[in-house]
Design a protein around this motif. Structure first.
Motif, PDB file in Angstrom:
ATOM      1  N   PRO A  96       0.833  -1.210   0.000  1.00 34.98           N
ATOM      2  CA  PRO A  96       0.000   0.000   0.000  1.00 34.98           C
ATOM      3  C   PRO A  96       0.867   1.259   0.000  1.00 34.98           C
ATOM      4  O   PRO A  96       1.937   1.294   0.626  1.00 34.98           O
ATOM      5  N   ALA A  97       0.409   2.284  -0.697  1.00 34.70           N
ATOM      6  CA  ALA A  97       1.185   3.514  -0.873  1.00 34.70           C
ATOM      7  C   ALA A  97       1.590   4.134   0.459  1.00 34.70           C
ATOM      8  O   ALA A  97       2.717   4.627   0.600  1.00 34.70           O
ATOM      9  N   GLN A  98       0.712   4.100   1.453  1.00 33.34           N
ATOM     10  CA  GLN A  98       1.015   4.707   2.745  1.00 33.34           C
ATOM     11  C   GLN A  98       2.168   3.976   3.437  1.00 33.34           C
ATOM     12  O   GLN A  98       3.027   4.604   4.061  1.00 33.34           O
ATOM     13  N   ILE A  99       2.193   2.657   3.329  1.00 27.74           N
ATOM     14  CA  ILE A  99       3.285   1.879   3.934  1.00 27.74           C
ATOM     15  C   ILE A  99       4.579   2.128   3.175  1.00 27.74           C
ATOM     16  O   ILE A  99       5.632   2.357   3.773  1.00 27.74           O
ATOM     17  N   ASP A 118      -3.813  -9.165   7.681  1.00 22.00           N
ATOM     18  CA  ASP A 118      -4.997  -9.884   8.123  1.00 22.00           C
ATOM     19  C   ASP A 118      -6.119  -8.862   8.253  1.00 22.00           C
ATOM     20  O   ASP A 118      -5.979  -7.730   7.781  1.00 22.00           O
ATOM     21  N   SER A 119      -7.185  -9.217   8.884  1.00 22.88           N
ATOM     22  CA  SER A 119      -8.341  -8.324   8.927  1.00 22.88           C
ATOM     23  C   SER A 119      -8.119  -7.098   9.810  1.00 22.88           C
ATOM     24  O   SER A 119      -8.857  -6.122   9.695  1.00 22.88           O
ATOM     25  N   ASN A 135      -1.980  -0.422  11.542  1.00 26.27           N
ATOM     26  CA  ASN A 135      -3.390  -0.797  11.623  1.00 26.27           C
ATOM     27  C   ASN A 135      -4.011  -0.637  10.239  1.00 26.27           C
ATOM     28  O   ASN A 135      -3.320  -0.307   9.273  1.00 26.27           O
ATOM     29  N   ASN A 136      -5.301  -0.855  10.124  1.00 23.42           N
ATOM     30  CA  ASN A 136      -5.952  -0.775   8.813  1.00 23.42           C
ATOM     31  C   ASN A 136      -6.056   0.645   8.260  1.00 23.42           C
ATOM     32  O   ASN A 136      -6.380   0.820   7.093  1.00 23.42           O
TER      33      ASN A 136
END
Length: 145
Positions: A96-99, A118-119, A135-136
């Motif tokens: 993901p771009a943020q990571i 995971d969820s 976190n998500n």
């Protein structure tokens, strides 16, 4: 009555243990379609050493190990849950771009060698031995070395 109940519980526990961690080799074309597409997209030149289907009591998952030692794990529907590329780093397109931005800003010389999701959270392991959990909402919630 108490002994009968304990006997039933013990039999159920034994059968659960026997069914748990049941790995069987499969062909890549037996993986869910989404997993096959992922492999064709990001690992098309990699040679598969082993693909397995792991059946647990209430779930199913798939592992694909390449000759290079890289590994991808999928859930029952074929969504990747873990990608490990110890030599080259995981494909940038799946991060993901943020990571990716966080790692690039804070650890510019590090590669992401492993990513898990995971969820509830995402975890990355970097070539400099740091492990970062998000976190998500892609906020850092833990850093380990």
């Amino acid at each position: 009555m108490k002994k009968l109940f304990l006997a039933v519980v013990a039999m159920f526990a034994m059968s659960s243990v026997a069914m748990a961690d049941n790995d069987k080799p499969v062909q890549v074309n037996q993986l869910p379609a989404q997993a096959q597409t992922f492999l064709q997209t990001y690992f098309k030149d990699a040679k598969v050493a082993l693909a397995t289907q792991e059946t647990e009591l209430f779930s199913k998952s798939y592992d694909v190990v390449f000759n290079t030692g890289d590994k991808v794990e999928f859930d029952k529907s074929g969504q990747w849950t873990e990608v490990r590329c110890r030599q080259t780093g995981v494909p940038a397109q799946i991060v993901p771009a943020q990571i990716a931005e966080y790692v690039k800003t804070n650890y510019p010389d590090a590669l992401i060698l492993q990513i898990e999701r995971d969820s509830r959270e995402w975890e990355v392991k970097l070539s400099n031995r740091w492990e970062i959990t998000f976190n998500n909402q892609f906020q850092v919630i833990d850093i380990d070395d």
